[in-house]
Design an enzyme around this catalytic site. Structure first.
Site, PDB file in Angstrom:
ATOM      1  N   ARG A 139      31.431  33.740  58.196  1.00 40.48           N
ATOM      2  CA  ARG A 139      29.980  33.614  58.162  1.00 40.48           C
ATOM      3  C   ARG A 139      29.497  33.884  56.739  1.00 40.48           C
ATOM      4  NH1 ARG A 139      30.947  36.978  62.815  1.00 40.48           N
ATOM      5  NH2 ARG A 139      30.423  35.898  64.783  1.00 40.48           N
ATOM      6  N   LYS A 166      29.207  40.585  62.992  1.00 41.45           N
ATOM      7  CA  LYS A 166      28.033  40.957  63.764  1.00 41.45           C
ATOM      8  C   LYS A 166      28.278  42.250  64.525  1.00 41.45           C
ATOM      9  CE  LYS A 166      26.015  36.365  64.482  1.00 41.45           C
ATOM     10  NZ  LYS A 166      25.578  35.376  65.489  1.00 41.45           N
ATOM     11  N   HIS A 186      27.277  27.368  57.558  1.00 41.82           N
ATOM     12  CA  HIS A 186      27.846  27.330  58.901  1.00 41.82           C
ATOM     13  C   HIS A 186      28.539  25.996  59.184  1.00 41.82           C
ATOM     14  CE1 HIS A 186      27.623  30.757  61.498  1.00 41.82           C
ATOM     15  NE2 HIS A 186      27.626  30.010  62.573  1.00 41.82           N
ATOM     16  N   ARG A 206      32.091  26.556  58.592  1.00 41.95           N
ATOM     17  CA  ARG A 206      32.670  27.344  59.690  1.00 41.95           C
ATOM     18  C   ARG A 206      32.887  26.455  60.917  1.00 41.95           C
ATOM     19  NH1 ARG A 206      32.913  32.745  61.832  1.00 41.95           N
ATOM     20  NH2 ARG A 206      31.841  33.008  63.825  1.00 41.95           N
ATOM     21  N   HIS A 265      34.140  35.806  67.643  1.00 38.05           N
ATOM     22  CA  HIS A 265      33.229  35.645  68.784  1.00 38.05           C
ATOM     23  C   HIS A 265      33.527  36.688  69.851  1.00 38.05           C
ATOM     24  CE1 HIS A 265      32.480  31.105  67.836  1.00 38.05           C
ATOM     25  NE2 HIS A 265      31.685  31.900  67.148  1.00 38.05           N
ATOM     26  N   TYR A 288      33.413  24.252  70.460  1.00 41.35           N
ATOM     27  CA  TYR A 288      34.233  23.458  69.555  1.00 41.35           C
ATOM     28  C   TYR A 288      35.197  22.555  70.307  1.00 41.35           C
ATOM     29  CZ  TYR A 288      32.171  26.584  66.193  1.00 41.35           C
ATOM     30  OH  TYR A 288      31.262  27.277  65.447  1.00 41.35           O
TER      31      TYR A 288
END
Length: 301
Positions: free
Chosen positions: A149, A173, A247, A250, A273, A282
């Protein structure tokens, strides 16, 4: 307790207890401020389901997107679930609050050839030793090579890289730490930047203080996300015919990993994630690409 006061306590809870990122807390604050403006700073018990539906209806009338309305609904439901748990109100008025379904949008993905050509051009530009060109090449190689990120990239310190193992320690995150691998092209670009580019950028600082940041801005401080966004938009946007940000690299990295046969769980770990469902988008991208190839190539498509 009035709704404004409760919202302030809740936001502090998100930041200090749940340790959500500052950007996420700001988004919650914006959504709850909108609710307070719509309802007035009334007592919590005075807010009912009809009040919340009126608030959503006005958002629709303003032309807010379905994604925005869905996000605001989620923020308000989280807020009222929390105040109900604390005992501030007896019943949660948001339980039956329903937002419009969000439309599915697949992320913008560049082909491997497109990214290879772009990175080759960056490598050529960096060959003369310009410190900014060296930095730009290293950043984009790492964004794509490790699927990081932009906030993680900007937060990297020099000591977060293991050059021998070709891994980077990231703070993602929710302050969750993970270690991700990157390839030899990224290592070469980073080594060239660290040896020839970073010292030149560091020398531009107005003072003599040391900076732990790996990637530095034009004045020798830690680079910010806005500068990285501008770089990616300038370099990759024309290739995709759209305005894109970091992004996109990514997204492209995740899709190319799955196209190449990588395990979905492994891709989840690399991306950081929390939920496998987030990573599964994806697989849809890969399926779309496969279907497009089929339609173009098969005589009976």
């Amino acid at each position: 307790m009035e709704i404004g006061e409760a919202a302030t306590v809740y936001l502090r809870h998100l930041a200090e207890v749940r340790r959500l990122s500052p950007a996420t807390v700001r988004a919650y604050r914006s959504d709850l401020d909108g609710l307070v403006d719509a309802c007035g700073d009334v007592e919590l018990a005075a807010v009912d389901l009809e009040s919340l539906r009126d608030w959503l209806w006005h958002a629709v009338q303003r032309g807010d997107s379905r994604a925005t309305i869905a996000r605001r609904t989620a923020a308000v439901r989280g807020f009222f679930a929390w105040v109900t748990e604390t005992g501030a109100i007896a019943a949660d008025p948001s339980l039956r609050l329903v937002a419009p379904k969000r439309g599915k949008t697949l992320p913008k993905v560049a082909t491997a050839d497109t990214l290879s050509d772009m990175l080759d051009r960056l490598a050529s530009a960096a060959a003369d030793g310009d410190p900014v060109a060296l930095r730009d090449h290293a950043m984009l190689e790492l964004l794509y090579g490790a699927a990081v990120r932009v906030s993680e990239l900007c937060g990297l310190d020099v000591d977060d890289l293991d050059h021998d193992r070709r891994t980077a320690r990231l703070l993602g995150k929710g302050s969750k730490e993970r270690v991700v691998p990157f390839g030899l092209p990224a290592l070469r670009a980073i080594d060239a930047y660290v040896v020839r580019g970073r010292p030149a950028l560091l020398a531009r600082r107005a003072d003599d203080t040391s900076v732990p940041a790996l990637f530095l801005g034009a004045r020798g401080g830690r680079i910010g996300p806005r500068a990285v966004y501008a770089l990616v938009s300038r370099r990759l946007g024309p290739e995709l015919g759209a305005q894109v940000g970091p992004h996109a690299l990514r997204h492209s990295a995740a899709t190319h990993l799955l196209d190449g046969g990588a395990d979905l769980r492994a891709v989840q770990e690399i991306l950081g994630h929390a939920s496998l469902g987030t990573t599964q988008i994806y697989t849809h991208v890969s399926s779309e690409r496969l279907a497009a190839s089929y339609r173009l190539a098969h005589p009976r498509a």
